[in-house]
Design a protein around this motif. Structure first.
Motif, short mmCIF file in Angstrom:
data_model
loop_
_atom_site.label_atom_id
_atom_site.label_comp_id
_atom_site.label_asym_id
_atom_site.label_seq_id
_atom_site.Cartn_x
_atom_site.Cartn_y
_atom_site.Cartn_z
N VAL A 121 0.84 -1.19 0.00
CA VAL A 121 0.00 0.00 0.00
C VAL A 121 0.88 1.24 0.00
O VAL A 121 1.92 1.28 0.64
N GLN A 122 0.43 2.26 -0.75
CA GLN A 122 1.15 3.53 -0.77
C GLN A 122 0.63 4.44 0.32
O GLN A 122 -0.56 4.42 0.65
N GLU A 123 1.52 5.27 0.82
CA GLU A 123 1.13 6.24 1.84
C GLU A 123 -0.05 7.09 1.36
O GLU A 123 -1.02 7.29 2.07
N SER A 124 0.04 7.55 0.13
CA SER A 124 -1.00 8.45 -0.38
C SER A 124 -2.35 7.72 -0.50
O SER A 124 -3.39 8.25 -0.12
N GLU A 125 -2.28 6.53 -0.99
CA GLU A 125 -3.50 5.74 -1.15
C GLU A 125 -4.14 5.54 0.22
O GLU A 125 -5.37 5.63 0.38
N LEU A 126 -3.28 5.28 1.21
CA LEU A 126 -3.78 5.00 2.54
C LEU A 126 -4.47 6.22 3.13
O LEU A 126 -5.57 6.12 3.69
N SER A 127 -3.86 7.39 2.96
CA SER A 127 -4.47 8.56 3.59
C SER A 127 -5.75 8.92 2.86
O SER A 127 -6.70 9.43 3.45
N ASP A 128 -5.78 8.63 1.58
CA ASP A 128 -7.02 8.85 0.83
C ASP A 128 -8.13 7.95 1.36
O ASP A 128 -9.24 8.39 1.65
N LEU A 129 -7.80 6.68 1.53
CA LEU A 129 -8.77 5.73 2.05
C LEU A 129 -9.25 6.17 3.43
O LEU A 129 -10.44 6.09 3.76
N ARG A 130 -8.32 6.62 4.22
CA ARG A 130 -8.68 7.02 5.57
C ARG A 130 -9.68 8.18 5.53
O ARG A 130 -10.71 8.16 6.21
N GLN A 131 -9.38 9.17 4.70
CA GLN A 131 -10.28 10.31 4.59
C GLN A 131 -11.69 9.86 4.25
O GLN A 131 -12.66 10.25 4.88
N ARG A 132 -11.77 9.02 3.23
CA ARG A 132 -13.10 8.63 2.76
C ARG A 132 -13.81 7.77 3.80
O ARG A 132 -15.00 7.94 4.06
N LEU A 133 -13.05 6.83 4.40
CA LEU A 133 -13.64 5.98 5.43
C LEU A 133 -14.17 6.84 6.57
O LEU A 133 -15.32 6.69 7.01
N LEU A 134 -13.32 7.74 7.03
CA LEU A 134 -13.69 8.53 8.19
C LEU A 134 -14.94 9.35 7.91
O LEU A 134 -15.86 9.41 8.72
N SER A 135 -14.99 9.96 6.71
CA SER A 135 -16.15 10.81 6.44
C SER A 135 -17.43 9.98 6.33
O SER A 135 -18.51 10.49 6.55
N SER A 136 -17.29 8.70 6.01
CA SER A 136 -18.52 7.91 5.90
C SER A 136 -18.91 7.23 7.21
O SER A 136 -20.04 6.79 7.35
N VAL A 137 -18.01 7.14 8.18
CA VAL A 137 -18.40 6.48 9.43
C VAL A 137 -18.23 7.36 10.67
O VAL A 137 -18.59 6.93 11.78
N ALA A 138 -17.70 8.57 10.53
CA ALA A 138 -17.53 9.42 11.70
C ALA A 138 -18.89 9.65 12.35
O ALA A 138 -19.88 9.95 11.67
N GLY A 139 -18.95 9.51 13.63
CA GLY A 139 -20.20 9.72 14.34
C GLY A 139 -21.12 8.52 14.36
O GLY A 139 -22.15 8.53 15.03
N VAL A 140 -20.77 7.49 13.64
CA VAL A 140 -21.62 6.29 13.62
C VAL A 140 -21.40 5.47 14.90
O VAL A 140 -20.27 5.30 15.35
N ARG A 141 -22.50 5.03 15.46
CA ARG A 141 -22.41 4.18 16.65
C ARG A 141 -21.64 2.90 16.34
O ARG A 141 -21.79 2.33 15.25
N LEU A 142 -20.90 2.41 17.31
CA LEU A 142 -20.13 1.20 17.08
C LEU A 142 -21.05 0.06 16.67
O LEU A 142 -20.70 -0.78 15.85
N GLY A 143 -22.23 0.05 17.26
CA GLY A 143 -23.16 -1.04 16.97
C GLY A 143 -23.56 -1.08 15.51
O GLY A 143 -23.76 -2.16 14.94
N SER A 144 -23.69 0.08 14.88
CA SER A 144 -24.14 0.09 13.48
C SER A 144 -22.97 0.18 12.52
O SER A 144 -23.15 0.32 11.32
N LEU A 145 -21.79 0.07 13.05
CA LEU A 145 -20.60 0.19 12.20
C LEU A 145 -20.54 -0.87 11.10
O LEU A 145 -20.25 -0.53 9.94
N PRO A 146 -20.84 -2.13 11.38
CA PRO A 146 -20.75 -3.15 10.32
C PRO A 146 -21.54 -2.79 9.07
O PRO A 146 -21.03 -2.91 7.95
N GLN A 147 -22.76 -2.34 9.23
CA GLN A 147 -23.57 -1.97 8.06
C GLN A 147 -22.92 -0.85 7.26
O GLN A 147 -22.77 -0.93 6.04
N GLU A 148 -22.54 0.21 7.96
CA GLU A 148 -21.93 1.35 7.28
C GLU A 148 -20.67 0.92 6.52
O GLU A 148 -20.42 1.36 5.41
N LEU A 149 -19.89 0.05 7.18
CA LEU A 149 -18.66 -0.39 6.55
C LEU A 149 -18.94 -1.20 5.29
O LEU A 149 -18.27 -1.05 4.27
N ALA A 150 -19.97 -2.04 5.38
CA ALA A 150 -20.33 -2.85 4.22
C ALA A 150 -20.69 -1.95 3.04
O ALA A 150 -20.24 -2.14 1.90
#
Lengths: 338, 338
Positions: A168-197
């Motif tokens: 994995v490239q550093e840049s790719e990783l930080s990109d993934l992180r940004q997108r992941l975070l914006s889609s799950v930030a604030g999501v309850r841990l309980g509902s995390l699996p659905q959001e991640l899917a």
DNA sequence: ACTTGGCACTTAGGTGTGTTGAGTGCTAAT
DNA sequence: ATTAGCACTCAACACACCTAAGTGCCAAGT
């Protein structure tokens, strides 16, 4: 043969037995307590109490000792909680307030409680149930090894090193992180699996494999229930209080080591008396604890996580219950503040 | 009256006593071992051994039991390490390899060792001494509360919530992080304080207060010695092996609870026999362990962190030493891989 | 110079017999 | 409903006795 007096007799028996460790007889009772009647009368009362299964005689013609049922009645109907002394309260507060982090709080609490009660103390870690995702961090340790960090709203940090399916490239990783975070930030841990899917299925094929692995590891991190952990202290007290029957100490130690057993035990305890829950002797679902009692209570916002002690059935319930309740309160307060 | 035979007698006494728990007499000895001489001869040998302080008689006319000194000689000069069985080795490997993270490895190791030896097992966390700074993360939980995360080269994560002297902006924070990281990345934890001091003194006045607080918290995080932590398992074994003299179990449990005591004990153990270090009875610096023995050995790159067991002086040293050594080796291997 | 059989001696632990004391249950009187 | 009185029970202790395992030592054997 009045009922109130019989209860008074039971109380006297329990108190004397707890403090003398020896079967207590009718004559000793009238001497040590002002019951205003003769020993013969007490004998009659005791006969009734025995018939009701509240006390028992180890052998014909010896004093009586309380049964589990007797302790139960004592706890439910008789015992008054003895408040802690002022210095004790101050000591508790000072000790807990100077704790540095959660581990430290847990550690201090459990030591404190075991010293206060002279029993084995147990504290379950607080639940994360209502926590939500606050932050995600990926750290590239090696091209195929990433440290995944999940931080929740209450400040809990879970982390784990995860092997990647491809470099994995550093840049790719930080990109993934940004997108992941914006889609799950604030999501309850309980509902995390659905959001991640959902997130994974929306990934471009190019970053699918890595993204999936990362999402999966986050799901696992969220699934680590902090409430599955507990701390314990004061096992040495067991040895002291059980000098007479060292036979029973083995099974108890075994139960304590099997954290699973203890955690189940704690979570099954419902609030019952005065906000504190008590399990006496064979009331415990686990056989090894047939001669032990557990006193516990919830703490924290929902009183979900438990704090408690374990000791021989012959223990000073009022004082111990007071200590457990007090410690739980201070613990709740400290956790609220931080 | 040959010296080799006397050693052989000592060995026989130790082995018989360890396995029967009872003082062993001359007659029983000649029956159970092929010593080729009569009981009278053995008696003479035993008289010499007693004079040398290697064995002792609990009362005038009973068999002998080994003294601490006797066990010491046994361990140093006689015992041959018994290798583990094949299935045991495979089980160890399988169990440890499927561990998920460091905590899991520690937990599995300590349980495994306690089961293998039927004693109380203790494992110290690996040292961080040579680790360097790999990554720093600041997470803004509230304007005046920041979660500070420090990640080291070996993947260890230390974190802590820190109150700020003044409100902090997200941008300011990430700027500080960048500059901090570039000035301390790769720096050994040991030399971190100096580097941080230099960094702080080079800060513009504007971000001095916050920067100083953050640097200070990092310094603290680096100062958390992981080797001050340990895990323990198998206390129930103590109760089992000590059925006879439950008097001594109390002090031992106390020692085990005082992690400070245990950690000091472990770190003081020098390698001595066959790569495993043994402390017998009163050789232990701590009084509560006068009737206990500790067997430990180092693991990991420098064998600095210790893994070991604690049990009654009357224990099967050869087998136990083998188990400790084997577990330490597998543990080293696992940690290398991950 | 060791080894060994023999023997007197020691002692923990088991068994049997009183004795004591705390405690009970029951009855008759209050 | 309470109480005094009394016969009865039983664990715990003490005492005496016995046995088995073990020792130390000596004199005889190799």
């Amino acid at each position: 043969m009045s009922e109130p007096r019989r209860l008074e007799v039971l109380r006297a028996i329990v108190e004397d037995y707890v403090h003398s460790r020896e079967p207590v007889g009718s004559k000793a009772l009238v001497e040590r307590h002002q019951l205003g009647v003769s020993s013969a009368t007490i004998r009659n009362d005791m006969a009734v109490l025995e018939e009701e299964g509240l006390i028992a005689a180890p052998h014909t013609s010896s004093g009586r000792i309380p049964t589990d049922k007797g302790y139960r009645l004592f706890v439910d109907r008789i015992a008054e909680v003895k408040p802690l002394s002022g210095p004790e309260k101050r000591a508790i507060q000072a000790l807990l307030e100077s704790a540095e982090d959660l581990d430290d709080v847990m550690d201090r609490t459990v030591r404190l409680l075991s010293q206060l009660t002279n029993q084995v103390a147990v504290v379950q870690y607080p639940h994360l149930g209502k926590d939500a995702v606050r932050h995600i961090e990926f750290v590239l340790l090696a091209p195929v090894r990433i440290l995944v960090v999940l931080i929740t709203t209450s400040g809990a940090v879970q982390q784990r090193v995860v092997p990647m399916p491809e470099a994995v490239q550093e840049s790719e990783l930080s990109d993934l992180r940004q997108r992941l975070l914006s889609s799950v930030a604030g999501v309850r841990l309980g509902s995390l699996p659905q959001e991640l899917a959902a997130f994974v299925s929306a990934l471009p094929a190019r970053s699918r494999a890595v993204g999936k692995t990362l999402a999966h590891s986050l799901e696992q991190l969220a699934g680590i229930n902090r409430e599955d952990r507990m701390v314990m202290a004061g096992t040495a007290n067991l040895a002291r209080s059980t000098v007479d029957f060292p036979l029973s100490i083995g099974p108890v130690l075994e139960a304590l080591e099997e954290q699973v057993v203890m955690l189940r035990l704690l979570s099954e305890m419902k609030q019952d008396v005065l906000g504190v829950s008590v399990r006496i002797g064979r009331e415990n679902p686990y056989g090894g604890l047939a001669e032990a009692s557990v006193i516990a209570t919830g703490y924290g916002p929902d009183s979900l996580a438990k704090v408690g002690i374990l000791g021989p059935t012959r223990m000073d319930y009022p004082t111990t219950m007071a200590a457990v309740r007090a410690v739980a309160r201070y613990l709740s307060r400290i956790l609220d503040d931080s």
